[in-house]
Design a protein around this motif. Structure first.
Motif, PDB file in Angstrom:
ATOM      1  N   LEU A 103    -104.056  60.577 -18.266  1.00 50.96           N
ATOM      2  CA  LEU A 103    -105.212  60.888 -18.050  1.00 50.96           C
ATOM      3  C   LEU A 103    -106.291  60.783 -19.672  1.00 50.96           C
ATOM      4  N   GLY A 104    -107.367  59.673 -19.216  1.00 49.61           N
ATOM      5  CA  GLY A 104    -108.063  59.497 -20.171  1.00 49.61           C
ATOM      6  C   GLY A 104    -109.918  60.443 -20.286  1.00 49.61           C
ATOM      7  N   LEU A 105    -109.586  61.240 -21.363  1.00 50.38           N
ATOM      8  CA  LEU A 105    -110.748  62.269 -21.055  1.00 50.38           C
ATOM      9  C   LEU A 105    -112.013  62.109 -22.015  1.00 50.38           C
ATOM     10  N   ALA A 106    -113.073  61.074 -20.804  1.00 52.78           N
ATOM     11  CA  ALA A 106    -114.231  60.409 -22.457  1.00 52.78           C
ATOM     12  C   ALA A 106    -115.398  61.381 -22.323  1.00 52.78           C
ATOM     13  N   GLY A 107    -115.774  61.142 -23.864  1.00 53.07           N
ATOM     14  CA  GLY A 107    -117.448  62.124 -23.459  1.00 53.07           C
ATOM     15  C   GLY A 107    -117.678  61.738 -25.424  1.00 53.07           C
ATOM     16  N   VAL A 108    -118.504  62.618 -25.752  1.00 58.34           N
ATOM     17  CA  VAL A 108    -119.593  62.308 -26.935  1.00 58.34           C
ATOM     18  C   VAL A 108    -118.868  63.732 -27.251  1.00 58.34           C
ATOM     19  N   GLU A 109    -118.757  64.594 -28.673  1.00 59.04           N
ATOM     20  CA  GLU A 109    -117.914  65.313 -29.200  1.00 59.04           C
ATOM     21  C   GLU A 109    -118.633  66.697 -28.577  1.00 59.04           C
ATOM     22  N   GLY A 110    -118.769  67.494 -28.402  1.00 58.38           N
ATOM     23  CA  GLY A 110    -119.460  68.827 -28.060  1.00 58.38           C
ATOM     24  C   GLY A 110    -119.769  69.002 -26.614  1.00 58.38           C
ATOM     25  N   ASN A 111    -119.278  68.365 -25.595  1.00 56.44           N
ATOM     26  CA  ASN A 111    -119.611  68.516 -24.107  1.00 56.44           C
ATOM     27  C   ASN A 111    -118.238  69.279 -23.203  1.00 56.44           C
ATOM     28  N   GLY A 112    -117.565  69.830 -24.132  1.00 54.77           N
ATOM     29  CA  GLY A 112    -116.692  70.757 -23.343  1.00 54.77           C
ATOM     30  C   GLY A 112    -115.225  70.725 -23.661  1.00 54.77           C
ATOM     31  N   GLN A 113    -115.056  69.289 -23.912  1.00 57.45           N
ATOM     32  CA  GLN A 113    -113.892  69.431 -24.445  1.00 57.45           C
ATOM     33  C   GLN A 113    -112.610  69.781 -25.395  1.00 57.45           C
ATOM     34  N   THR A 114    -113.086  70.343 -25.695  1.00 55.32           N
ATOM     35  CA  THR A 114    -112.596  71.946 -26.936  1.00 55.32           C
ATOM     36  C   THR A 114    -111.996  72.595 -26.040  1.00 55.32           C
ATOM     37  N   GLU A 115    -112.973  72.748 -25.560  1.00 55.01           N
ATOM     38  CA  GLU A 115    -113.545  74.575 -24.547  1.00 55.01           C
ATOM     39  C   GLU A 115    -111.784  74.838 -23.484  1.00 55.01           C
ATOM     40  N   LEU A 116    -112.190  72.863 -23.252  1.00 60.62           N
ATOM     41  CA  LEU A 116    -110.871  72.364 -22.245  1.00 60.62           C
ATOM     42  C   LEU A 116    -109.599  72.869 -22.652  1.00 60.62           C
ATOM     43  N   ILE A 117    -109.200  71.927 -24.253  1.00 63.35           N
ATOM     44  CA  ILE A 117    -107.595  72.135 -24.783  1.00 63.35           C
ATOM     45  C   ILE A 117    -107.452  73.546 -25.301  1.00 63.35           C
ATOM     46  N   ASP A 118    -108.400  74.357 -25.542  1.00 61.90           N
ATOM     47  CA  ASP A 118    -108.242  75.725 -25.508  1.00 61.90           C
ATOM     48  C   ASP A 118    -108.110  76.220 -23.895  1.00 61.90           C
ATOM     49  N   ALA A 119    -108.477  76.246 -23.440  1.00 62.34           N
ATOM     50  CA  ALA A 119    -108.134  76.635 -21.689  1.00 62.34           C
ATOM     51  C   ALA A 119    -106.578  76.717 -21.422  1.00 62.34           C
TER      52      ALA A 119
END
Length: 529
Positions: free
Chosen positions: A291-307
């Motif tokens: 599953l590829g997740l596309a997004g400009v950095e700072g839109n929640g990707q880091t928080e999703l990884i951390d969760a």
């Protein structure tokens, strides 16, 4: 200041016979590089080829053992980067050097207060440089409120503010979407039109060929040739770099099964004041699916990884790994339960830079075989397995006792990928798995992900390389301001269409639209009210 006449002036930079040795390795051997004023000069080569060492020498961070440096026709010798800056050399590092809690003005003026102070004079100078080079920088905005592309423009302005006339840009497009890359290239054209010289280091050969005036190729520590973009193809450039043709991330066969491996339901992570960092995130990844997740950095990707990895606990929602709900599990228990993790920042979260490679092989898997025997570490077994990883994943190193810091970025990344794949994870978080690695290492990492996918691995792939996302993914989702706003079919979507959705200009199901066709309603901007 009028533009410099590049044809009548000496080269901006001339490196002759540069050689640099470290214990057990020759990083640079007899390198020659000539960069003219008013040009973008690309420097390309595989990881460990010696590009970073060469630029550190030019920037005064290291001294060459042999060879000469000439700036604008005058031989120079540096005691420190301050001497290089005084000579007009500016470097924009791949990992930005900005303080989030300061304004743009404060970041730019920091350390250069003697030039224009920290008040009205500095603000005037920043606006003047911004306008002159089309950078669009706002002096009074907090850096933490800026996106990646704006931060990069601040870094460029920062070196121009210090008087740079030759700019070194290290992997400047690694975190940009296509539209931002186009804007950066416009900025570079403005710079060279004013007579500045730009040294452009990149692994993205298509971009190199589109923006560079000249290309120098380094392989195994020495210059192997130069190329004129108009007469060179990406394949020819790749062959010159690594001796093989350009790899592609495309995956032809589907291996997706109907067995859910990771199920995220209604995940929410609140921020102190303002909108949530993650808002009602739900998705399922099946065995054999990327599953590829596309997004400009700072839109929640880091928080999703951390969760998902357990570094942050969501305010609501659940995370399940096959039959186990792991929402309350510790990070260690998740790792032992089969969650692999290739972190987005290998220096901060993936490696102990000053520790030897075999200790880094243990990192994150302290309680697991072969690193542990019962409650004790099994150092001999860990060292033996590190040697296996070094061989299988082509980690170029003189041995397993050298520090991780001594490896090039791509070899550091291959070590991390080898470590994570060695524990046969059920689910893998792959965050920017090939950021800053050469075409050869890229191909190896893609092959490893594809092979593990064939064997039933479920993968969450997060990448700023849209060709990589589209090529490797079975399913694509777009994250914007902490919400999943769109999905797309990797078989039909283009990088430009995906990039548009990443900036919030489209939502719903994205479909490829031929030029001139009517845009469907699902592609209209989302109502933000």
């Amino acid at each position: 200041m009028c533009a410099i006449n590049a044809s009548s002036s000496p080269p901006a930079v001339e490196l002759t016979g540069i050689t640099k040795r470290f214990p057990g390795v020759v990083a640079n051997h007899d390198i020659h590089l000539t960069v003219k004023r008013g040009t973008v000069h690309a420097l390309v080569g595989e990881n460990g080829a010696g590009k970073s060492t060469l630029m550190k020498i030019l920037y005064g961070m290291q001294k060459p053992d042999e060879g000469t440096i000439a700036i604008d026709g005058e031989a120079v010798s540096y005691a420190s980067p301050a001497d290089a800056i005084a000579r007009g050399i500016g470097m924009v590092h791949q990992h930005f050097m900005l303080a989030d809690n300061l304004t743009v003005l404060e970041n730019v003026a920091l350390g250069s207060e003697k030039l224009y102070g920290i008040g009205a004079k500095a603000r005037k100078k920043i606006l003047e440089i911004s306008e002159r080079y089309g950078l669009g920088v706002r002096p009074d905005v907090l850096v933490e409120d800026l996106g990646v592309a704006d931060r990069q423009r601040v870094e460029i302005l920062k070196v121009l503010y210090r008087g740079a006339t030759t700019l070194i840009l290290d992997e400047p497009t690694a975190v940009l979407v296509p539209q931002e890359v186009d804007a950066l290239f416009d900025n570079l054209r403005e710079l060279k039109a004013e007579g500045l010289a730009v040294i452009f280091i990149s692994h993205k050969l298509g971009e190199v060929l589109s923006v560079a005036d000249e290309i120098t190729v380094i392989r195994r520590g020495t210059t192997v040739g130069t190329a004129v973009p108009a007469e060179t193809t990406p394949r020819q450039l790749a062959e010159l770099m690594v001796g093989s043709e350009l790899p592609t991330p495309e995956t032809s066969e589907s291996t997706v099964t109907d067995r859910p491996v990771l199920t995220v339901t209604g995940l929410r992570l609140d921020a102190e004041g303002g909108r949530p960092l993650l808002d009602d995130i739900s998705f399922t990844i099946h065995a054999g699916e990327v599953l590829g997740l596309a997004g400009v950095e700072g839109n929640g990707q880091t928080e999703l990884i951390d969760a998902i990895i357990g570094l942050k606990h969501a305010d609501s929602g659940t995370i399940a790994l096959e039959a186990d709900e792991i929402t309350a599990w510790s990070t260690r228990k998740r790792r032992e339960g089969g969650v692999g993790y290739i972190p987005e920042d290998r220096h901060r979260h993936g490696l102990l830079l000053e520790s030897p490679l075999w200790e880094n092989r243990i990192l994150g898997h302290v309680t697991e075989k072969p690193n542990a025997k019962g409650v004790l570490l099994d150092i001999k077994a860990a060292q033996a397995d590190t040697r296996r990883i070094v061989e299988e994943y082509d980690v170029r190193t003189p041995g397993i006792d050298v520090t991780a810091a001594s490896l090039s970025g791509g070899n550091q990344q291959k070590l991390i990928v080898g470590r994570e794949m060695s524990h046969n994870p059920r689910f893998l978080i792959a965050a920017h798995p090939t950021r800053g690695v050469d075409v050869g290492a890229q191909a190896q990492i893609w092959d490893q992900i594809r092979e593990a996918r064939r064997e039933g691995l479920a993968v969450l792939l997060i990448s700023a390389d849209l060709d990589e996302l589209i090529g490797l993914s079975d399913t694509l989702r777009v994250i914007y301001r902490g919400r999943l706003v769109a999905d797309a079919d990797p078989a039909t979507i283009t990088p430009e269409e995906l990039g548009s959705a990443m900036t919030g200009a489209a939502s719903g199901h994205l479909e490829h639209v031929e030029e001139g066709a009517e845009v469907p309603a699902a592609r209209q901007p989302e109502d933000e009210s």
